[in-house]
Scaffold this motif. Structure first.
Motif: not given
Length: 91
Positions: A20, A24-25, A27-28, A31, A47-48
């Protein structure tokens, strides 16, 4: 003799994971660390759905690897990132 061949361990199909965007990764990842403070590499890969090597590169920037103690073998956010996550969560 043929009946006693060595059993080859069955491995799951090799899945090619696509990378990715780095931002963006990240941010994931933030979280995920809000949900749980410590993660193993294996859990994060699941998870990712990202390649382990790519994930390690990002983890080296964002996290501390716990080599000892109760959370041995897990990654934890660096203190400077923990504060920013707590601040954004409080707002």
């Amino acid at each position: 003799m043929q009946d006693k061949k060595k059993a080859v361990p069955v491995k799951g199909p090799e899945v090619k994971r696509t990378r990715r965007d780095r931002g963006e990764l990240e941010d994931i990842m933030f979280k995920l660390f809000e949900r749980q403070p410590n993660w193993t590499l294996k859990q994060l890969v699941q998870e990712t759905d990202q390649p382990a090597q790519f994930l390690k590169e990002i983890l080296n920037e964002l996290c501390v690897y716990n080599k000892r103690g109760t959370n041995q073998g897990t990654y934890e956010l660096k203190p400077e990132y923990k504060k920013s996550v707590e601040d954004t969560g409080a707002e």
